[in-house]
Design a protein around this motif. Structure first.
Motif, PDB file in Angstrom:
ATOM      1  N   GLN A  15      32.693  44.164  63.553  1.00  0.00           N
ATOM      2  CA  GLN A  15      31.785  43.491  62.638  1.00  0.00           C
ATOM      3  C   GLN A  15      31.521  42.058  63.075  1.00  0.00           C
ATOM      4  O   GLN A  15      30.405  41.545  62.916  1.00  0.00           O
ATOM      5  CB  GLN A  15      32.367  43.500  61.219  1.00  0.00           C
ATOM      6  CG  GLN A  15      32.320  44.864  60.553  1.00  0.00           C
ATOM      7  CD  GLN A  15      32.928  44.845  59.175  1.00  0.00           C
ATOM      8  OE1 GLN A  15      33.869  44.099  58.903  1.00  0.00           O
ATOM      9  NE2 GLN A  15      32.415  45.674  58.280  1.00  0.00           N
ATOM     10  N   LEU A  16      32.516  41.396  63.629  1.00  0.00           N
ATOM     11  CA  LEU A  16      32.323  40.023  64.085  1.00  0.00           C
ATOM     12  C   LEU A  16      31.310  39.960  65.222  1.00  0.00           C
ATOM     13  O   LEU A  16      30.498  39.044  65.307  1.00  0.00           O
ATOM     14  CB  LEU A  16      33.662  39.417  64.518  1.00  0.00           C
ATOM     15  CG  LEU A  16      34.644  39.105  63.388  1.00  0.00           C
ATOM     16  CD1 LEU A  16      36.002  38.733  63.956  1.00  0.00           C
ATOM     17  CD2 LEU A  16      34.123  37.993  62.508  1.00  0.00           C
ATOM     18  N   GLY A  17      31.346  40.949  66.117  1.00  0.00           N
ATOM     19  CA  GLY A  17      30.354  40.993  67.180  1.00  0.00           C
ATOM     20  C   GLY A  17      28.959  41.200  66.637  1.00  0.00           C
ATOM     21  O   GLY A  17      27.988  40.572  67.091  1.00  0.00           O
ATOM     22  N   SER A  18      28.829  42.069  65.644  1.00  0.00           N
ATOM     23  CA  SER A  18      27.527  42.306  65.016  1.00  0.00           C
ATOM     24  C   SER A  18      27.036  41.064  64.304  1.00  0.00           C
ATOM     25  O   SER A  18      25.851  40.698  64.377  1.00  0.00           O
ATOM     26  CB  SER A  18      27.640  43.473  64.033  1.00  0.00           C
ATOM     27  OG  SER A  18      26.401  43.729  63.420  1.00  0.00           O
ATOM     28  N   GLN A  19      27.927  40.379  63.606  1.00  0.00           N
ATOM     29  CA  GLN A  19      27.550  39.158  62.901  1.00  0.00           C
ATOM     30  C   GLN A  19      27.104  38.067  63.860  1.00  0.00           C
ATOM     31  O   GLN A  19      26.222  37.265  63.532  1.00  0.00           O
ATOM     32  CB  GLN A  19      28.724  38.659  62.056  1.00  0.00           C
ATOM     33  CG  GLN A  19      29.036  39.530  60.856  1.00  0.00           C
ATOM     34  CD  GLN A  19      30.359  39.186  60.210  1.00  0.00           C
ATOM     35  OE1 GLN A  19      31.019  38.210  60.577  1.00  0.00           O
ATOM     36  NE2 GLN A  19      30.772  39.985  59.249  1.00  0.00           N
ATOM     37  N   ALA A  20      27.685  38.029  65.045  1.00  0.00           N
ATOM     38  CA  ALA A  20      27.313  37.005  66.020  1.00  0.00           C
ATOM     39  C   ALA A  20      25.835  37.111  66.379  1.00  0.00           C
ATOM     40  O   ALA A  20      25.106  36.118  66.420  1.00  0.00           O
ATOM     41  CB  ALA A  20      28.177  37.139  67.276  1.00  0.00           C
TER      42      ALA A  20
ATOM     43  N   ALA B 276      25.512  47.097  72.276  1.00  0.00           N
ATOM     44  CA  ALA B 276      26.158  46.769  73.552  1.00  0.00           C
ATOM     45  C   ALA B 276      27.466  46.031  73.333  1.00  0.00           C
ATOM     46  O   ALA B 276      28.415  46.175  74.115  1.00  0.00           O
ATOM     47  CB  ALA B 276      25.215  45.936  74.414  1.00  0.00           C
ATOM     48  N   VAL B 277      27.537  45.246  72.261  1.00  0.00           N
ATOM     49  CA  VAL B 277      28.751  44.470  71.972  1.00  0.00           C
ATOM     50  C   VAL B 277      29.763  45.291  71.187  1.00  0.00           C
ATOM     51  O   VAL B 277      30.967  45.236  71.465  1.00  0.00           O
ATOM     52  CB  VAL B 277      28.377  43.186  71.187  1.00  0.00           C
ATOM     53  CG1 VAL B 277      29.632  42.471  70.693  1.00  0.00           C
ATOM     54  CG2 VAL B 277      27.551  42.254  72.058  1.00  0.00           C
ATOM     55  N   THR B 278      29.291  46.052  70.195  1.00  0.00           N
ATOM     56  CA  THR B 278      30.219  46.667  69.240  1.00  0.00           C
ATOM     57  C   THR B 278      30.661  48.086  69.591  1.00  0.00           C
ATOM     58  O   THR B 278      31.798  48.464  69.280  1.00  0.00           O
ATOM     59  CB  THR B 278      29.588  46.688  67.835  1.00  0.00           C
ATOM     60  OG1 THR B 278      28.363  47.452  67.869  1.00  0.00           O
ATOM     61  CG2 THR B 278      29.261  45.276  67.366  1.00  0.00           C
ATOM     62  N   TRP B 279      29.811  48.871  70.220  1.00  0.00           N
ATOM     63  CA  TRP B 279      30.212  50.253  70.509  1.00  0.00           C
ATOM     64  C   TRP B 279      31.425  50.342  71.428  1.00  0.00           C
ATOM     65  O   TRP B 279      32.296  51.191  71.200  1.00  0.00           O
ATOM     66  CB  TRP B 279      29.018  51.041  71.077  1.00  0.00           C
ATOM     67  CG  TRP B 279      28.119  51.570  70.000  1.00  0.00           C
ATOM     68  CD1 TRP B 279      27.746  50.917  68.864  1.00  0.00           C
ATOM     69  CD2 TRP B 279      27.505  52.856  69.943  1.00  0.00           C
ATOM     70  NE1 TRP B 279      26.913  51.702  68.107  1.00  0.00           N
ATOM     71  CE2 TRP B 279      26.748  52.908  68.740  1.00  0.00           C
ATOM     72  CE3 TRP B 279      27.489  53.959  70.782  1.00  0.00           C
ATOM     73  CZ2 TRP B 279      26.007  54.007  68.364  1.00  0.00           C
ATOM     74  CZ3 TRP B 279      26.740  55.077  70.412  1.00  0.00           C
ATOM     75  CH2 TRP B 279      26.020  55.099  69.213  1.00  0.00           C
ATOM     76  N   PRO B 280      31.550  49.511  72.459  1.00  0.00           N
ATOM     77  CA  PRO B 280      32.797  49.558  73.241  1.00  0.00           C
ATOM     78  C   PRO B 280      34.026  49.273  72.396  1.00  0.00           C
ATOM     79  O   PRO B 280      35.082  49.910  72.575  1.00  0.00           O
ATOM     80  CB  PRO B 280      32.580  48.463  74.297  1.00  0.00           C
ATOM     81  CG  PRO B 280      31.105  48.361  74.443  1.00  0.00           C
ATOM     82  CD  PRO B 280      30.555  48.590  73.070  1.00  0.00           C
TER      83      PRO B 280
ATOM     84  N   ALA C 273      26.723  52.857  61.748  1.00  0.00           N
ATOM     85  CA  ALA C 273      26.221  51.652  61.087  1.00  0.00           C
ATOM     86  C   ALA C 273      25.596  50.680  62.077  1.00  0.00           C
ATOM     87  O   ALA C 273      24.490  50.162  61.860  1.00  0.00           O
ATOM     88  CB  ALA C 273      27.362  50.970  60.324  1.00  0.00           C
ATOM     89  N   THR C 274      26.267  50.418  63.190  1.00  0.00           N
ATOM     90  CA  THR C 274      25.729  49.465  64.160  1.00  0.00           C
ATOM     91  C   THR C 274      24.535  50.046  64.902  1.00  0.00           C
ATOM     92  O   THR C 274      23.672  49.293  65.377  1.00  0.00           O
ATOM     93  CB  THR C 274      26.819  49.049  65.166  1.00  0.00           C
ATOM     94  OG1 THR C 274      27.458  50.229  65.699  1.00  0.00           O
ATOM     95  CG2 THR C 274      27.871  48.190  64.499  1.00  0.00           C
TER      96      THR C 274
ATOM     97  N   VAL D  85      22.071  52.227  75.906  1.00  0.00           N
ATOM     98  CA  VAL D  85      23.381  51.648  75.602  1.00  0.00           C
ATOM     99  C   VAL D  85      24.305  52.711  75.013  1.00  0.00           C
ATOM    100  O   VAL D  85      25.493  52.785  75.358  1.00  0.00           O
ATOM    101  CB  VAL D  85      23.227  50.457  74.634  1.00  0.00           C
ATOM    102  CG1 VAL D  85      24.597  50.017  74.108  1.00  0.00           C
ATOM    103  CG2 VAL D  85      22.546  49.294  75.325  1.00  0.00           C
ATOM    104  N   ALA D  86      23.775  53.553  74.121  1.00  0.00           N
ATOM    105  CA  ALA D  86      24.605  54.591  73.497  1.00  0.00           C
ATOM    106  C   ALA D  86      25.170  55.548  74.536  1.00  0.00           C
ATOM    107  O   ALA D  86      26.372  55.862  74.531  1.00  0.00           O
ATOM    108  CB  ALA D  86      23.770  55.351  72.460  1.00  0.00           C
TER     109      ALA D  86
END
Length: 503
Positions: A281-286, A320-324, A361-362, A442-443
């Motif tokens: 979530q922090l990556g998504s918020q960024a 790209a940030v959150t799925w990994p 969600a992301t 990305v997926a």
């Protein structure tokens, strides 16, 4: 409405640079937030840790309630008045927003002090007064925390991420870790709560000076009529305020319910397991914090073509940030929970359930934020209340039957509802969706690098060393794949200036 994409490479590059800066802060914040949980779980027993997590969850819900939705309102209106070249309206916005927030937060802080024994009695069995002490230590700092969050949000409307990254993402969580370590060394329980909450007061002093400097730079004309009438501001922020409380309740109430049904021990395990979801979530918020003012500006100008491009590009960035993170957390759940000490590996199914929900969600991108920036705060409120109702109902049904896994399933369902409902509404009202070539690429890359490759290790016997080694291989493959996709992801506008400077 304008149908021509008015964005150029400089616009996308600016968003990418702000997003990258915010992402760096989010990475530090994620590590520090995880260390907070590690310090508490390893430095105290499960009962004390569960009581602290319950008290801080109540504090965060109260903090969101007292903000009255003004954090989103300030970002929305400051960005709009500056986009329309009416920077003189910023002072009026602050005069409208801050006095009610201060009055409500002081009132709630007093009530927390007075009602601490009653609140603690509803959560715990009353066998010790630790929870009462924690609530009473936190309560006086509530106005500081609320004002800190509201003013931080206000600075984002000026298209600067510096106060958010330095104070909220880096300063506050890092200082929490340091003060909690001191509390563990001293050995006094009440110092744990003080160490967690004191950074809000310190941050408030700094952010007040930061927003004052930003306001002084705006042109100021001696006007008697505010650019944004207070009635309009509160019509926008009112539904958003209720929705924000409901959203925080979705994330925190389950901890309180687990403590009430199963006890503080299980609350500590559940909190530790769910913190890995927060990393993503922090990556998504960024990315969201960097893009949010741009959405407000583009929608104010009715530029749907540019809005669609930003939406799809930012969705690919978020994935790209959150799925990994979510894939690795799900794959490595039995291993990474050992960070918190013995007994915490009971939360592995919690981690896997929530990681799967967060992938969906992301993949929807910043759909809720886009709905809010389009002025649809009432629709957002309805969505959140539906998700909250489902969450609360499922928690009451599933926690007694399935324990902490039941709480995870309830949260997962609410996460899916919170994203799918606004996705349908944005598609119907604005004709926008997050699905494009970049997000699909990305997926596929993420599933290959962090799903297929590490799974080989479990199939070959599940040796932790082998699984972790294959995860490292996945990281290398993913990095190479992202580099190949840099043009598809619109990252050239960020990378090219950097390479030019290096040359």
């Amino acid at each position: 409405m304008a149908q021509v994409d008015s964005l150029d490479r400089a616009d996308i590059g600016g968003l990418a640079r702000r997003g990258l800066f915010s992402l760096g802060g989010a990475a530090i914040s994620a590590i520090a937030s995880l260390l907070v949980i590690v310090v508490v779980t390893r430095g105290s027993g499960k009962t004390e840790a569960g009581n602290l997590f319950s008290a801080t969850s109540l504090f965060v819900i109260a903090e969101s309630l007292c903000a009255l939705g003004t954090a989103t309102g300030l970002v929305y209106y400051i960005a709009r008045v500056r986009a329309l070249d009416r920077g003189d309206g910023v002072r009026g916005l602050l005069r409208t927003a801050l006095p009610p927030v201060i009055a409500v937060s002081v009132t709630v802080a007093v009530l927390m002090e007075l009602l601490a024994p009653s609140v603690a009695g509803m959560i715990s069995d009353g066998s010790d007064d630790t929870l009462v002490i924690f609530i009473r230590v936190l309560a006086p700092f509530l106005p500081c925390a609320v004002l800190f969050d509201v003013l931080i949000a206000g600075t984002q409307g000026f298209h600067t991420m510096t106060p958010t990254v330095l104070l909220e993402k880096i300063g506050r969580p890092t200082l929490q870790v340091a003060l909690l370590l001191v509390a563990m060394l001293v050995g006094e329980n009440w110092l744990m709560a003080l160490g967690w909450v004191a950074p809000y007061a310190i941050g408030l002093v700094v952010v007040t000076g930061a927003i004052a400097r930003l306001v002084r730079k705006e042109k100021h004309e001696p006007v008697t009529l505010r650019v944004v009438p207070p009635s309009e501001f509160w019509r926008y922020t009112g539904p958003r305020g209720i929705a924000a409380v409901a959203q925080l309740t979705l994330q925190r109430l389950d901890i309180v319910l687990v403590a009430a049904y199963l006890g503080p021990r299980d609350a500590a395990i559940y909190t530790a397991a769910t913190r890995f979801v927060v990393l993503g979530q922090l990556g998504s918020q960024a990315v969201s914090l960097a893009v949010q003012p741009k959405f407000s500006e583009l929608l104010a100008k009715h530029d749907l073509a540019s809005t669609l491009r930003v939406y799809r590009t930012s969705t690919a960035w978020v994935m790209a940030v959150t799925w990994p993170i979510h894939l690795l957390v799900g794959i490595l759940a039995p291993i990474i929970l050992l960070l918190f000490g013995s007994g915490y590996d009971e939360g592995r199914w919690v981690v896997m359930v929530l990681a799967g929900a967060m992938l969906v969600a992301t993949g929807c991108g910043m759909v809720t934020m886009l709905l809010v920036m389009a002025g649809r705060t009432t629709a957002n409120l309805i969505n959140v209340l539906v998700a909250l109702g489902a969450n609360l109902s499922l928690n009451l049904i599933l926690i007694p039957r399935w324990g902490i896994v039941g709480a995870a399933v309830a949260w997962a369902v609410s996460i899916l509802l919170s994203n799918i409902l606004p996705l349908v509404q944005i598609r119907r009202s604005l004709g926008l969706d997050p699905f494009g070539r970049s997000s699909a690429a990305v997926a596929l890359l993420a599933f290959a690098a962090f799903g297929a490759v590490p799974s080989i290790g479990w199939l070959l016997g599940g040796s932790p060393a082998l699984v972790i080694g294959l995860c490292v291989v996945g990281v290398l493959l993913y990095g190479a794949g992202i580099w190949r996709l840099r043009r598809v992801l619109d990252l050239d506008s960020l990378i090219t200036p950097v390479l030019r400077r290096l040359r």
